[in-house]
Each structure stands twice: as structure tokens, then as C-alpha cells.
Design an enzyme around this catalytic site. Structure first.
Site, PDB file in Angstrom:
ATOM      1  N   GLY A  17       0.839  -1.210   0.000  1.00 53.25           N
ATOM      2  CA  GLY A  17       0.000   0.000   0.000  1.00 53.25           C
ATOM      3  C   GLY A  17       0.868   1.251   0.000  1.00 53.25           C
ATOM      4  CB  THR A  63       3.441  -0.081   6.774  1.00 53.48           C
ATOM      5  OG1 THR A  63       2.056  -0.203   7.096  1.00 53.48           O
ATOM      6  CG2 THR A  63       4.245  -0.512   7.975  1.00 53.48           C
ATOM      7  CG  ASP A  82       2.223  -3.843  10.555  1.00 53.50           C
ATOM      8  OD1 ASP A  82       2.989  -3.251   9.763  1.00 53.50           O
ATOM      9  OD2 ASP A  82       1.329  -4.619  10.165  1.00 53.50           O
ATOM     10  CG  MET A  84      -7.343   1.868   6.513  1.00 54.31           C
ATOM     11  SD  MET A  84      -6.382   2.208   5.017  1.00 54.31           S
ATOM     12  CE  MET A  84      -7.609   1.956   3.762  1.00 54.31           C
ATOM     13  NE  ARG A  97      -2.213  -5.427   5.936  1.00 55.33           N
ATOM     14  CZ  ARG A  97      -2.848  -5.597   4.790  1.00 55.33           C
ATOM     15  NH1 ARG A  97      -3.906  -6.356   4.714  1.00 55.33           N
ATOM     16  NH2 ARG A  97      -2.442  -5.019   3.701  1.00 55.33           N
ATOM     17  NE  ARG A 141     -26.664  10.018  11.154  1.00 57.63           N
ATOM     18  CZ  ARG A 141     -27.802   9.902  11.823  1.00 57.63           C
ATOM     19  NH1 ARG A 141     -27.928   8.986  12.771  1.00 57.63           N
ATOM     20  NH2 ARG A 141     -28.820  10.704  11.559  1.00 57.63           N
TER      21      ARG A 141
HETATM   22  O1  F6P Z   1      -1.275  -1.984   5.022  1.00 61.61           O
HETATM   23  C1  F6P Z   1      -1.711  -0.702   4.748  1.00 61.61           C
HETATM   24  C2  F6P Z   1      -3.207  -0.657   4.619  1.00 61.61           C
HETATM   25  O2  F6P Z   1      -3.562   0.698   4.406  1.00 61.61           O
HETATM   26  C3  F6P Z   1      -3.998  -1.276   5.763  1.00 61.61           C
HETATM   27  O3  F6P Z   1      -4.096  -0.405   6.852  1.00 61.61           O
HETATM   28  C4  F6P Z   1      -5.306  -1.597   5.075  1.00 61.61           C
HETATM   29  O4  F6P Z   1      -5.966  -2.699   5.692  1.00 61.61           O
HETATM   30  C5  F6P Z   1      -4.874  -1.990   3.698  1.00 61.61           C
HETATM   31  O5  F6P Z   1      -3.622  -1.383   3.470  1.00 61.61           O
HETATM   32  C6  F6P Z   1      -5.821  -1.548   2.614  1.00 61.61           C
HETATM   33  O6  F6P Z   1      -5.375  -2.077   1.408  1.00 61.61           O
HETATM   34  P1  F6P Z   1      -5.867  -1.605  -0.027  1.00 61.61           P
HETATM   35  O7  F6P Z   1      -5.244  -0.263  -0.305  1.00 61.61           O
HETATM   36  O8  F6P Z   1      -5.343  -2.660  -0.926  1.00 61.61           O
HETATM   37  O9  F6P Z   1      -7.358  -1.498   0.025  1.00 61.61           O
END
Ligand code: F6P
Length: 340
Positions: free
Chosen positions: A10, A124, A128, A168, A170, A264
Site C-alpha cells: 500500500g 507502512t 507494524d 485502518m 490491519r 453515526r
Molecule cells: O497496510 C496498509 C493498509 O492501508 C492497511 O491499513 C489496510 O488494511 C490496507 O492497506 C488496505 O489495502 P488496499 O489499499 O489494498 O485497500
């Protein structure tokens, strides 16, 4: 030497700063650099562009990655491995700098095991990667989500609502933790802790009683109970696409059902990953990119440039990839200190 550089996984703010540092540092040492396009896919397919300092002069300011990126895993098949080594040999690449998270770095480790001359740079927004104190991308992403929480605060206060922000991260709760801590959330839900619905409702009710609204941060990776959604929808490295589980929506629904307070949710998704890197990320990415070149020039292949305290050092791939870095107990304790 001829350097190759790639960005995989990503995107996140700081990638261009790291690529820029590789190109400038290599250039200063009299080395050439080519960029592989779209991560490991570019190595598989031999897709490259020349990189000179002028191309990246202001790259430190820019989000995304000028090289493009994919989540391609080149070592999924024996043919892929052979194509990677062939490309590097054919193009005369004498040192490859792989910039990425756990997946990109494990592919680099696989290449190193095959005899490839490769060094790594961790990035990242999830923060992590085990061996480094911080990864670039995280500070920028968490700053965006902190800002988003501040905006939700205005609406929550005006409408006397409970608002849930899904972020986000993960399987690591770093982005949620930083957002909740720095943005003064009433409750922050992270994957490192079992979901405690009673405790959550307690915090929400207290916040509403105290000042008429509540703010909750939910990490996309939390488990709320039986899985809904996307089983089978996975990327090349077998990761589930977590955002499709919509945990923020579900948390808001449960809050409204349990408290009667209008609720919400908002999921900021990839908004967290875009934009100009923060000061911290620009400097960290620059230091790590330059260190990766230094490691290669010193012949220290098979190492990853990481931040340890205030120093950047090289550590072997195996050490960098041994254990993903999740939120430890002392950080969780600090986080919960501020919940009502
Ligand atoms: O690993 C980086 C991340 O942004 C995570 O936090 C998230 O789960 C994932 O990538 C999203 O991936 P994509 O951009 O493929 O939807």
C-alpha cells in the site's frame, strides 16, 4: 554500481522522500539508479525508468509513489522467482533497494536467500514492522485521522450524538491508538484487545452524561463477534480486505441500540494514506533511504535500514520480519487512562 529501487504494498506518505534519498545518495557516490514500476510487478516484467536527482528534487513534499505500487508477490511461483533473478541480471542491477512493509520485505528476503543483492527500507501507515521503532507513513496517516476525529467532534457536540471513526491499521492498532489518544476519544477499540461491549457502552454513557456526546475510534481489524462479509476476498499475500467488514458501522449500530443515543459512523479509508508527508515522515524516510544505499555500498546486503532510538542502523531481514509490532500493554494502559 547500478542501483534498482522499488516501492511495494500500500502507498503511504514518505515513499517519494525515500526514493529521492536513494537516488541522491547513490548519485553522490557516483552510482546510477533505475526505478522498477509498480513494485515487484515491475521486476517480474522488466518495467523500469531511469531516475536522476532532478526528477525527484521536490519528491520529499509529495504523497503516493512516483514509481507506482502493487501488492504483487513475485515468489508465489517458481516461474516468478526465475523471472525476478533474470530481470536483475539482464539489467545489470548490482543492488536492489526494496521499500515496503512486511510483504514486500519478505519477498526481498526470499530474493536474498536466492543470492540476490538486496537491502530493505520499511514503510507502512500500520506501523507494524517489528524491527523499527516507527515506520514512515504512520505519522502522516494518524495525523489525518486525528484531524478527522476533530471534525467529527464538532458534529457530535452539535447534534448530541455518538460518532464512531473507523481507521485502518490491519492487525495492529497503532493508528487507532494514536488517533484516540491525540484526539481525546472516549473509547478506542484496537485489535490487540478483545472487544468488551459493556466497557464500551460504559464509556459512551459516561461521556454523554458528562457533556452530551461521545467519540469512539475503531480500528478496522477488531473482532466484534462472528465474521460477516468478505471471506475469500484476499490480496496476493493472502490478507483479507478488512475495510469491507465495516466494523465502524456495526459499532455505531450497537451503541444506538444499547444507549438510545443517535449514532453515526465515518470510515476515512484511503484518505489516511494520501497527501504530503509530515515533517517526521519526511525526515525518517530520507534517513532510511540514504542508509539503505550506504548498506549496499558497504556490501551489507540482506539488511533492512531501521530506526532504533534516534539512530538508523541495519538489521538482517530475519530480525526485521520476526514478529509484527502490535500495541503493547504499556501503550494500552496509557490509552485507557483517559477514557471516562
Ligand atoms: O497496510 C496498509 C493498509 O492501508 C492497511 O491499513 C489496510 O488494511 C490496507 O492497506 C488496505 O489495502 P488496499 O489499499 O489494498 O485497500
Amino acid at each position: 554500481m547500478k542501483f534498482g529501487v522499488l516501492t511495494g504494498g500500500g502507498d503511504c506518505p514518505g515513499l517519494n522522500a525515500a526514493v529521492r534519498a536513494v537516488v541522491f545518495r547513490a548519485h553522490r557516490g557516483g552510482h546510477r539508479t533505475i526505478g522498477f514500476l509498480d513494485g515487484w510487478k515491475g521486476v517480474l516484467e522488466g518495467q523500469t525508468r531511469d531516475l536522476v536527482p532532478e526528477d525527484l528534487a521536490d519528491g520529499i513534499l509529495r504523497g503516493g509513489t512516483v514509481l507506482g505500487t502493487t501488492r504483487t508477490n513475485p515468489f508465489k511461483t517458481p516461474e516468478g522467482s526465475a523471472r525476478v533473478t533474470d530481470t536483475l541480471h539482464r539489467l545489470g542491477v548490482e543492488a536492489l533497494v526494496a521499500i515496503g512493509g512486511d510483504d514486500t520485505l519478505s519477498a526481498a528476503q526470499a530474493l536474498h536467500r536466492l543470492g540476490g543483492k538486496v537491502v530493505g527500507v520499511p514503510k507502512t501507515m500500520d506501523n507494524d514492522v517489528g524491527a523499527t521503532d516507527w515506520t514512515f507513513g504512520f505519522d502522516s496517516a494518524a495525523s489525518v485521522s486525528m484531524d478527522a476525529l476533530g471534525r467529527l467532534r464538532d458534529t457530535a457536540a452539535s447534534h448530541h450524538r455518538a460518532l464512531v471513526l473507523e481507521v485502518m491499521g490491519r492487525n495492529a492498532g497503532w493508528v487507532a491508538l494514536a488517533t484516540g489518544l491525540a484526539g481525546a476519544a472516549d473509547a478506542t477499540l484496537i485489535p490487540e484487545e478483545p472487544f468488551d461491549e459493556d466497557a464500551l457502552m460504559g464509556h459512551v454513557k459516561k461521556a454523554i452524561a458528562d457533556r452530551g456526546f461521545a467519540l469512539v475510534v475503531a480500528s478496522e481489524g477488531i473482532e466484534l463477534g462472528p465474521r460477516k462479509g468478505t471471506a475469500g476476498n484476499q490480496d496476493d499475500f493472502d490478507h483479507e480486505l478488512l475495510k469491507e467488514r465495516r466494523v465502524g458501522e456495526e459499532v455505531a449500530r450497537r451503541i444506538e441500540a444499547a444507549t438510545g443515543v443517535e449514532s453515526r459512523s465515518a470510515a476515512i479509508g484511503h484518505i489516511q494514506r494520501g497527501g504530503s508527508p509530515t515533517l517526521f515522515d519526511r525526515i525518517l524516510a530520507t534517513r532510511l533511504g540514504a542508509k539503505a544505499v550506504d548498506l549496499a555500498v558497504e556490501g551489507k546486503f540482506g539488511q533492512v535500514a531501521v530506526l532504533r532510538g534516534s539512530e538508523v542502523v541495519g538489521v538482517p531481514f530475519a530480525e526485521a520480519l520476526r514478529t509484527p509490532k502490535t500495541v503493547p500493554a504499556d501503550w494500552r494502559d496509557l490509552l485507557h487512562t483517559f477514557e471516562p
